[in-house]
Design an enzyme around this catalytic site. Sequence first.
Site, PDB file in Angstrom:
ATOM      1  N   SER A 135       7.099 -12.106 -15.254  1.00 29.21           N
ATOM      2  CA  SER A 135       8.507 -11.846 -15.600  1.00 29.21           C
ATOM      3  C   SER A 135       9.296 -11.726 -14.306  1.00 29.21           C
ATOM      4  CB  SER A 135       8.610 -10.539 -16.387  1.00 29.21           C
ATOM      5  OG  SER A 135       8.172  -9.470 -15.568  1.00 29.21           O
ATOM      6  N   TYR A 139      -0.909 -16.082   4.306  1.00 30.03           N
ATOM      7  CA  TYR A 139      -0.204 -16.956   3.350  1.00 30.03           C
ATOM      8  C   TYR A 139       1.312 -16.780   3.431  1.00 30.03           C
ATOM      9  CZ  TYR A 139      -0.770 -13.074  -0.135  1.00 30.03           C
ATOM     10  OH  TYR A 139      -0.774 -11.874  -0.801  1.00 30.03           O
ATOM     11  N   GLY A 197      -6.748 -11.244   7.834  1.00 29.46           N
ATOM     12  CA  GLY A 197      -7.535 -11.971   6.822  1.00 29.46           C
ATOM     13  C   GLY A 197      -8.158 -10.935   5.913  1.00 29.46           C
ATOM     14  N   PRO A 198      -9.300 -11.248   5.296  1.00 24.14           N
ATOM     15  CA  PRO A 198      -9.880 -10.286   4.358  1.00 24.14           C
ATOM     16  C   PRO A 198     -10.517  -9.075   5.035  1.00 24.14           C
ATOM     17  CG  PRO A 198     -11.251 -12.257   4.506  1.00 24.14           C
ATOM     18  CD  PRO A 198     -10.032 -12.535   5.324  1.00 24.14           C
TER      19      PRO A 198
HETATM   20  C1  HXC Z   1       1.370 -10.004 -14.813  1.00 30.03           C
HETATM   21  C2  HXC Z   1       2.097  -7.896 -14.162  1.00 30.03           C
HETATM   22  C3  HXC Z   1       0.785  -7.534 -13.764  1.00 30.03           C
HETATM   23  C4  HXC Z   1      -0.249  -8.520 -13.944  1.00 30.03           C
HETATM   24  C5  HXC Z   1       2.093  -5.859 -13.349  1.00 30.03           C
HETATM   25  N1  HXC Z   1       2.860  -6.814 -13.882  1.00 30.03           N
HETATM   26  N2  HXC Z   1       0.818  -6.263 -13.267  1.00 30.03           N
HETATM   27  N3  HXC Z   1       2.388  -9.112 -14.665  1.00 30.03           N
HETATM   28  N4  HXC Z   1       0.087  -9.721 -14.469  1.00 30.03           N
HETATM   29  N5  HXC Z   1      -1.510  -8.276 -13.589  1.00 30.03           N
HETATM   30  C6  HXC Z   1       4.295  -6.730 -14.176  1.00 30.03           C
HETATM   31  C7  HXC Z   1       4.563  -5.664 -15.224  1.00 30.03           C
HETATM   32  O1  HXC Z   1       4.311  -6.160 -16.544  1.00 30.03           O
HETATM   33  C8  HXC Z   1       6.028  -5.347 -14.978  1.00 30.03           C
HETATM   34  O2  HXC Z   1       6.883  -6.355 -15.502  1.00 30.03           O
HETATM   35  C9  HXC Z   1       6.135  -5.480 -13.470  1.00 30.03           C
HETATM   36  O3  HXC Z   1       5.036  -6.289 -13.044  1.00 30.03           O
HETATM   37  C10 HXC Z   1       6.033  -4.107 -12.781  1.00 30.03           C
HETATM   38  O4  HXC Z   1       4.793  -3.514 -13.150  1.00 30.03           O
HETATM   39  P1  HXC Z   1       4.549  -1.944 -13.120  1.00 30.03           P
HETATM   40  O5  HXC Z   1       3.113  -1.696 -13.458  1.00 30.03           O
HETATM   41  O6  HXC Z   1       5.597  -1.243 -13.915  1.00 30.03           O
HETATM   42  O7  HXC Z   1       4.878  -1.605 -11.569  1.00 30.03           O
HETATM   43  P2  HXC Z   1       4.419  -0.400 -10.663  1.00 30.03           P
HETATM   44  O8  HXC Z   1       3.985   0.776 -11.511  1.00 30.03           O
HETATM   45  O9  HXC Z   1       5.483  -0.190  -9.635  1.00 30.03           O
HETATM   46  O10 HXC Z   1       3.079  -0.952  -9.935  1.00 30.03           O
HETATM   47  C11 HXC Z   1       3.193  -1.911  -8.918  1.00 30.03           C
HETATM   48  C12 HXC Z   1       1.930  -2.787  -8.829  1.00 30.03           C
HETATM   49  C13 HXC Z   1       0.657  -1.933  -8.701  1.00 30.03           C
HETATM   50  C14 HXC Z   1       2.097  -3.726  -7.633  1.00 30.03           C
HETATM   51  C15 HXC Z   1       1.872  -3.631 -10.093  1.00 30.03           C
HETATM   52  O11 HXC Z   1      -0.501  -2.759  -8.666  1.00 30.03           O
HETATM   53  C16 HXC Z   1       0.678  -1.067  -7.470  1.00 30.03           C
HETATM   54  O12 HXC Z   1       1.190   0.059  -7.509  1.00 30.03           O
HETATM   55  N6  HXC Z   1       0.120  -1.544  -6.324  1.00 30.03           N
HETATM   56  C17 HXC Z   1       0.140  -0.839  -5.021  1.00 30.03           C
HETATM   57  C18 HXC Z   1      -1.081  -1.130  -4.192  1.00 30.03           C
HETATM   58  C19 HXC Z   1      -1.453  -2.567  -4.069  1.00 30.03           C
HETATM   59  O13 HXC Z   1      -0.998  -3.435  -4.821  1.00 30.03           O
HETATM   60  N7  HXC Z   1      -2.326  -2.846  -3.098  1.00 30.03           N
HETATM   61  C20 HXC Z   1      -2.810  -4.188  -2.842  1.00 30.03           C
HETATM   62  C21 HXC Z   1      -2.174  -4.731  -1.606  1.00 30.03           C
HETATM   63  S1  HXC Z   1      -3.186  -6.044  -1.112  1.00 30.03           S
HETATM   64  P3  HXC Z   1       7.575  -6.234 -16.985  1.00 30.03           P
HETATM   65  O14 HXC Z   1       8.476  -7.430 -17.079  1.00 30.03           O
HETATM   66  O15 HXC Z   1       6.444  -6.257 -17.948  1.00 30.03           O
HETATM   67  O16 HXC Z   1       8.314  -4.913 -16.981  1.00 30.03           O
HETATM   68  C22 HXC Z   1      -2.370  -7.230  -0.348  1.00 30.03           C
HETATM   69  C23 HXC Z   1      -3.349  -8.213   0.314  1.00 30.03           C
HETATM   70  C24 HXC Z   1      -2.774  -9.529   0.688  1.00 30.03           C
HETATM   71  O17 HXC Z   1      -1.209  -7.284  -0.319  1.00 30.03           O
HETATM   72  C25 HXC Z   1      -3.803 -10.545   1.189  1.00 30.03           C
HETATM   73  C26 HXC Z   1      -5.237 -10.386   0.783  1.00 30.03           C
HETATM   74  C27 HXC Z   1      -6.221 -11.330   1.416  1.00 30.03           C
HETATM   75  P1  NAP Z   2      -3.807  -0.546  -0.251  1.00 30.31           P
HETATM   76  O1  NAP Z   2      -4.841   0.453   0.145  1.00 30.31           O
HETATM   77  O2  NAP Z   2      -3.562  -0.756  -1.704  1.00 30.31           O
HETATM   78  O3  NAP Z   2      -2.452  -0.142   0.487  1.00 30.31           O
HETATM   79  C1  NAP Z   2      -1.173  -0.313  -0.039  1.00 30.31           C
HETATM   80  C2  NAP Z   2      -0.431   0.989   0.117  1.00 30.31           C
HETATM   81  O4  NAP Z   2       0.939   0.805  -0.205  1.00 30.31           O
HETATM   82  C3  NAP Z   2      -0.941   2.106  -0.800  1.00 30.31           C
HETATM   83  O5  NAP Z   2      -1.259   3.236  -0.012  1.00 30.31           O
HETATM   84  C4  NAP Z   2       0.227   2.418  -1.720  1.00 30.31           C
HETATM   85  O6  NAP Z   2       0.301   3.820  -1.994  1.00 30.31           O
HETATM   86  C5  NAP Z   2       1.402   1.946  -0.858  1.00 30.31           C
HETATM   87  N1  NAP Z   2       2.569   1.606  -1.670  1.00 30.31           N
HETATM   88  C6  NAP Z   2       2.645   0.740  -2.721  1.00 30.31           C
HETATM   89  N2  NAP Z   2       3.868   0.719  -3.222  1.00 30.31           N
HETATM   90  C7  NAP Z   2       4.611   1.577  -2.471  1.00 30.31           C
HETATM   91  C8  NAP Z   2       5.973   1.981  -2.497  1.00 30.31           C
HETATM   92  N3  NAP Z   2       6.838   1.506  -3.414  1.00 30.31           N
HETATM   93  N4  NAP Z   2       6.406   2.888  -1.583  1.00 30.31           N
HETATM   94  C9  NAP Z   2       5.541   3.389  -0.658  1.00 30.31           C
HETATM   95  N5  NAP Z   2       4.246   3.033  -0.580  1.00 30.31           N
HETATM   96  C10 NAP Z   2       3.798   2.138  -1.476  1.00 30.31           C
HETATM   97  O7  NAP Z   2      -4.137  -1.987   0.354  1.00 30.31           O
HETATM   98  P2  NAP Z   2      -4.546  -2.479   1.833  1.00 30.31           P
HETATM   99  O8  NAP Z   2      -5.524  -3.565   1.646  1.00 30.31           O
HETATM  100  O9  NAP Z   2      -4.868  -1.340   2.708  1.00 30.31           O
HETATM  101  O10 NAP Z   2      -3.177  -3.161   2.324  1.00 30.31           O
HETATM  102  C11 NAP Z   2      -2.460  -2.680   3.449  1.00 30.31           C
HETATM  103  C12 NAP Z   2      -1.597  -3.781   4.021  1.00 30.31           C
HETATM  104  O11 NAP Z   2      -2.418  -4.834   4.526  1.00 30.31           O
HETATM  105  C13 NAP Z   2      -0.662  -4.437   3.012  1.00 30.31           C
HETATM  106  O12 NAP Z   2       0.556  -4.750   3.629  1.00 30.31           O
HETATM  107  C14 NAP Z   2      -1.395  -5.703   2.636  1.00 30.31           C
HETATM  108  O13 NAP Z   2      -0.529  -6.703   2.152  1.00 30.31           O
HETATM  109  C15 NAP Z   2      -1.987  -6.061   3.992  1.00 30.31           C
HETATM  110  N6  NAP Z   2      -3.106  -6.983   3.911  1.00 30.31           N
HETATM  111  C16 NAP Z   2      -4.307  -6.552   3.489  1.00 30.31           C
HETATM  112  C17 NAP Z   2      -5.373  -7.437   3.474  1.00 30.31           C
HETATM  113  C18 NAP Z   2      -6.740  -7.004   3.053  1.00 30.31           C
HETATM  114  O14 NAP Z   2      -7.657  -7.823   3.041  1.00 30.31           O
HETATM  115  N7  NAP Z   2      -6.960  -5.738   2.717  1.00 30.31           N
HETATM  116  C19 NAP Z   2      -5.179  -8.762   3.869  1.00 30.31           C
HETATM  117  C20 NAP Z   2      -3.924  -9.180   4.291  1.00 30.31           C
HETATM  118  C21 NAP Z   2      -2.881  -8.269   4.323  1.00 30.31           C
HETATM  119  P3  NAP Z   2       0.956   4.461  -3.334  1.00 30.31           P
HETATM  120  O15 NAP Z   2       0.347   3.772  -4.498  1.00 30.31           O
HETATM  121  O16 NAP Z   2       0.639   5.919  -3.194  1.00 30.31           O
HETATM  122  O17 NAP Z   2       2.444   4.233  -3.221  1.00 30.31           O
END
Ligand code: HXC
Ligand code: NAP
Length: 295
Positions: free
Chosen positions: A115, A158, A200-201
Amino acid sequence: MKMENKQSMLRDGALEGQVIVITGGGTGLGRSMAEAFVRLGAKVCITSRKLDVLQVTAAEIMKNTGGTVLPVACDVSRSQDVDKLLETVIANFGKVDCLVNNAAGNFISPTERLSSKAFETIIGIVLMGTVNCTLAFGKYWIAKGDKDKVVLNITTTYAWTGSGYVVPSACAKAGVLALTRSLAVEWAKYGIRTNAIAPGPFPTKGAWQRLMPGELAEKFDMAKRVPLGRVGEHHELTDLASYLVSTFSGFMNGEVVTIDGGEWLKGAGQFNPLEQLGPEMWDSIERMVRGAKSA
Ligand code: HXC
Ligand code: NAP
């Protein structure tokens, strides 16, 4: 998943006197950076939405290091929260030297299932969160005339290749990359250096749960994508981050340092998949290719 190497490449006390704010500092890579910076003598504020997580992390790091960690709740997508964060940091430490924009949100999904709100949420955390923090801290430093300040953004490879199935994150990280390079030039005159790390990862619970849930972790073994044959270790990233926030990197500005074991280049090089061929296959290929000369 935690940093195992307690030794830093930098000498003890290398970050003494510095105050560093790390968004998303309660978990994963943010937490590892926090511990590494504190070990080097910095005072660190960790911030994210979940205060209970931050408090536990802060207590553990202080116990491990004897240093200072301030946990502050802040949703970086809300600029009012970020203004309060800055006020709290200044009230506690009297100054701030470095901002690490590490907070992120991400999940895998076919884009046609998303969405507008899903895009808004990820872009709100990753791009607007980075913008909100950078604007608040940057304006503060510029108004005070403070110099020798650092913004370090955590992006990903990416950001420039793009990637399917994480499209909101790819769009947002590309924006963070553009912000890094733009402000590196515009704000250098104020004594603010802006750099980024593209990891990276690196296994973390937050990333692995959302990007490789269930059997995916085995099916798409991240280590196999990396020419060095393994994923990253947190201390490898924290050493790089420590250098980039320190004065030793004083002439680095606008740089995006990739730390991925060669992962993205492996995907990019057209003929890199030929690495799967063995010596016998190469013998036969050589005969065919040399034979083509006389044809
Ligand atoms: C489709 C989804 C979805 C899914 C959420 N949404 N999950 N849509 N598939 N799996 C949609 C919801 O339906 C909603 O839209 C909107 O996204 C917001 O979702 P909420 O759950 O209300 O949001 P919120 O509570 O703020 O949670 C945010 C979040 C959650 C990103 C979805 O996962 C989170 O808090 N993440 C924080 C930590 C995190 O993501 N760490 C990973 C970083 S790793 P609608 O329209 O339904 O309202 C990273 C690595 C990069 O970045 C590179 C790796 C190699
Ligand atoms: P992670 O542990 O999930 O870290 C993400 C952090 O962001 C969490 O502590 C989360 O805490 C915080 N966060 C999410 N939404 C937020 C908001 N609205 N306000 C403030 N804080 C928020 O994942 P990670 O792997 O350590 O990732 C760290 C960084 O590295 C990210 O930028 C990610 O894109 C980058 N990265 C990671 C990888 C990997 O392989 N791990 C690879 C490439 C890049 P709360 O939920 O408490 O808010």
